[in-house]
Design a protein around this motif. Structure first.
Motif, short mmCIF file in Angstrom:
data_model
loop_
_atom_site.label_atom_id
_atom_site.label_comp_id
_atom_site.label_asym_id
_atom_site.label_seq_id
_atom_site.Cartn_x
_atom_site.Cartn_y
_atom_site.Cartn_z
N ALA A 246 72.83 -10.06 27.80
CA ALA A 246 71.92 -9.02 27.31
C ALA A 246 72.70 -7.73 27.00
O ALA A 246 72.44 -7.06 25.99
N GLY A 247 73.66 -7.41 27.84
CA GLY A 247 74.41 -6.18 27.67
C GLY A 247 75.34 -6.18 26.47
O GLY A 247 75.66 -5.12 25.92
N LEU A 248 75.77 -7.38 26.07
CA LEU A 248 76.71 -7.48 24.95
C LEU A 248 76.02 -7.59 23.59
O LEU A 248 76.70 -7.61 22.56
N GLU A 249 74.70 -7.63 23.58
CA GLU A 249 73.98 -7.82 22.32
C GLU A 249 74.18 -6.67 21.34
O GLU A 249 74.31 -6.87 20.15
N ASP A 250 74.17 -5.44 21.86
CA ASP A 250 74.26 -4.26 20.98
C ASP A 250 75.25 -3.24 21.53
O ASP A 250 74.92 -2.06 21.69
N VAL A 251 76.47 -3.69 21.83
CA VAL A 251 77.46 -2.80 22.43
C VAL A 251 77.74 -1.58 21.56
O VAL A 251 77.72 -0.43 22.03
N ILE A 252 77.99 -1.80 20.28
CA ILE A 252 78.36 -0.69 19.38
C ILE A 252 77.18 0.26 19.19
O ILE A 252 77.34 1.49 19.26
N THR A 253 75.99 -0.29 18.95
CA THR A 253 74.80 0.54 18.75
C THR A 253 74.50 1.37 19.99
O THR A 253 74.24 2.57 19.92
N ASN A 254 74.55 0.71 21.15
CA ASN A 254 74.28 1.42 22.41
C ASN A 254 75.33 2.49 22.68
O ASN A 254 75.01 3.57 23.19
N ASN A 255 76.59 2.17 22.36
CA ASN A 255 77.67 3.14 22.58
C ASN A 255 77.43 4.41 21.77
O ASN A 255 77.61 5.53 22.26
N LYS A 256 77.00 4.24 20.51
CA LYS A 256 76.73 5.40 19.65
C LYS A 256 75.55 6.21 20.20
O LYS A 256 75.57 7.45 20.19
N LYS A 257 74.53 5.50 20.68
CA LYS A 257 73.35 6.19 21.22
C LYS A 257 73.73 7.01 22.46
O LYS A 257 73.35 8.18 22.58
N VAL A 258 74.50 6.39 23.36
CA VAL A 258 74.88 7.08 24.59
C VAL A 258 75.84 8.23 24.29
O VAL A 258 75.82 9.26 24.97
N LYS A 259 76.66 8.07 23.26
CA LYS A 259 77.57 9.15 22.87
C LYS A 259 76.78 10.39 22.46
O LYS A 259 77.17 11.52 22.76
N ARG A 260 75.65 10.19 21.79
CA ARG A 260 74.80 11.31 21.41
C ARG A 260 74.21 11.98 22.66
O ARG A 260 74.09 13.21 22.73
N ILE A 261 73.86 11.15 23.65
CA ILE A 261 73.33 11.68 24.91
C ILE A 261 74.40 12.52 25.62
O ILE A 261 74.14 13.62 26.12
N ASN A 262 75.62 11.98 25.68
CA ASN A 262 76.74 12.67 26.31
C ASN A 262 77.01 14.01 25.61
O ASN A 262 77.17 15.05 26.27
N SER A 263 77.04 13.98 24.29
CA SER A 263 77.31 15.19 23.51
C SER A 263 76.21 16.22 23.73
O SER A 263 76.48 17.43 23.84
N LEU A 264 74.97 15.75 23.80
CA LEU A 264 73.84 16.65 24.01
C LEU A 264 73.97 17.37 25.35
O LEU A 264 73.76 18.59 25.44
N MET A 265 74.34 16.62 26.41
CA MET A 265 74.47 17.25 27.72
C MET A 265 75.59 18.29 27.70
O MET A 265 75.43 19.40 28.23
N ARG A 266 76.72 17.96 27.08
CA ARG A 266 77.81 18.92 26.98
C ARG A 266 77.35 20.20 26.26
O ARG A 266 77.62 21.32 26.72
N GLU A 267 76.67 20.02 25.13
CA GLU A 267 76.22 21.16 24.33
C GLU A 267 75.22 22.01 25.09
O GLU A 267 75.28 23.25 25.08
N GLU A 268 74.27 21.35 25.76
CA GLU A 268 73.23 22.06 26.48
C GLU A 268 73.81 22.84 27.67
O GLU A 268 73.40 23.98 27.95
N LEU A 269 74.75 22.23 28.37
CA LEU A 269 75.36 22.90 29.52
C LEU A 269 76.22 24.08 29.07
O LEU A 269 76.27 25.13 29.73
N GLU A 270 76.92 23.92 27.95
CA GLU A 270 77.72 25.03 27.42
C GLU A 270 76.81 26.18 26.97
O GLU A 270 77.09 27.34 27.22
N ALA A 271 75.68 25.82 26.33
CA ALA A 271 74.75 26.83 25.85
C ALA A 271 74.10 27.59 27.01
O ALA A 271 73.73 28.77 26.87
#
Length: 374
Positions: A246-271
């Motif tokens: 199940a975890g390997l079904e959408d590795v690339i798609t999920n990685n991109k989604k989580v990267k947006r989450i990671n970036s959002l937290m960085r941006e929000e904490l900096e702001a």
């Protein structure tokens, strides 16, 4: 509840839970039994073994040993390689204790893999440190504390080009299902943990490349090709297989989604202008892990305040959470010792939402401002 500690343990994937419960009811017979019920259970285990090997891009000749945990798998791989006192073993102090501690128990020459600031491997110095006596290199696919993602295939090729007979062992606990994994060549052994990827606790696996010999560490009835004796746990193994699939079904798609989450937290904490700093670059790390330095406030204190809001994070890796003050991993990553107690780790899943991040940032902002006023 907002759960941001997926690097420590994950909720069980629904499909993996269903298979586990079904197998508990149906596959109660001992898989080593000679009767039909036992043989049926073992057939399911062997099918799971081949499915996992295929998903890892391994071959049918490679071995996959089922066992209880990543710690057991790392110990089996590291201690199971036949080493002499004169042999050199290369490892990182910054990696998980389940790799660094077994290495330290060896009666061989230990060589630390040098890290640059930010947790990146100093490849030039590392490769220069290899010689004809180097027999084992221990790497992490993704570091559990910093989130540093290491290109194990590129690094593995450079190691093998210099000395083809060096055994390369990789702790894949934080990498599998989160970054693409290809064990078709170069990697001699690779560790898997069930509860880090949506399977229950108590199950893991060790990939062993065809032709690689690992000495038995657990003697008994000769289970798992004679390498790891213990009655085979069919329900856990089937659940592990489903979680990996199940975890390997959408590795690339999920990685991109989580990267947006990671970036959002960085941006929000900096702001929020709280004085939080980020010692590990998003470019060098898995997006699933974000560790940062609090502004001279103990991460343990912030963690306790957050859990009162039903928000869960980590002040270090779960296996090191009782250690106070000095952290060998952070020290190896060039983080000043005086700041070790200020590191807070958040870790995400594909199901982490922007609302989770916004709520987290709002609450930690209030907590830090309140503590500063005291």
């Amino acid at each position: 509840m907002i759960y941001l500690d997926h690097a420590a343990s994950t909720p069980i994937v629904e499909s993996a839970l269903n298979i586990y419960i079904k197998s508990l009811r149906e596959d109660f017979a001992n898989p080593s039994a000679a009767h039909k019920l036992g043989k049926s259970s073992m057939k399911k285990v062997e099918r799971a073994r081949q499915l996992i090997l295929k998903s890892l891009k391994g071959s049918k000749k490679d071995q996959l040993i089922f066992l209880s945990s990543a710690t057991e798998a790392n110990n089996l791989a590291i201690k199971g390689i036949k080493l002499l006192p004169s042999d050199r073993v290369h490892y990182s102090v910054g990696d998980h204790p389940s790799t660094s501690e077994p290495v330290k128990s060896l009666n061989s020459q230990l060589v630390e893999i040098p890290l640059l600031e930010g947790g990146v491997i100093d490849e030039a110095k590392f490769l220069e440190s290899l010689d004809k006596d180097s027999k084992l290199v221990v790497l992490s696919h993704v570091n559990n504390q910093s989130g540093n993602h290491y290109d194990i295939l590129s690094l593995g090729k450079k190691v093998k080009d210099k000395f083809p007979n060096i055994h390369i062992h990789v702790d894949g606990v934080q990498g599998l299902t989160k970054v693409e994994t290809n064990l078709s060549s170069l990697i001699d052994s690779y560790t898997i943990s069930g509860h880090k990827i949506g399977a229950p606790k108590g199950v893991g696996a060790l990939f062993i490349k065809d032709g690689v010999e690992v000495e038995t560490q657990l003697h008994g009835g000769g289970h798992e090709f004679g390498i790891r004796s213990s009655t085979v746990n069919t329900p856990l193994i089937l659940s592990l297989c489903e979680a990996i699939t199940a975890g390997l079904e959408d590795v690339i798609t999920n990685n991109k989604k989580v990267k947006r989450i990671n970036s959002l937290m960085r941006e929000e904490l900096e702001a929020a202008d709280l004085g939080i700093t980020f010692p590990f670059s998003l470019d060098d790390t898995s997006p699933y892990i974000l560790s940062f330095l609090l502004p001279s406030i103990s991460s343990d204190i912030v963690l306790r305040h957050l859990e009162m809001k039903d928000i869960y994070v980590a002040s270090s890796s779960a296996c090191s959470s009782k250690a106070k003050g000095f952290n060998a991993g952070f020290d190896a990553m060039k983080i000043d010792q005086s700041k070790h107690k200020f590191v807070l780790r958040t870790s995400f899943s594909k199901d982490t939402t922007t609302e989770d991040i916004e709520t987290f940032v709002k609450e930690i902002t209030n907590i830090i401002k309140e503590i500063k006023r005291l």
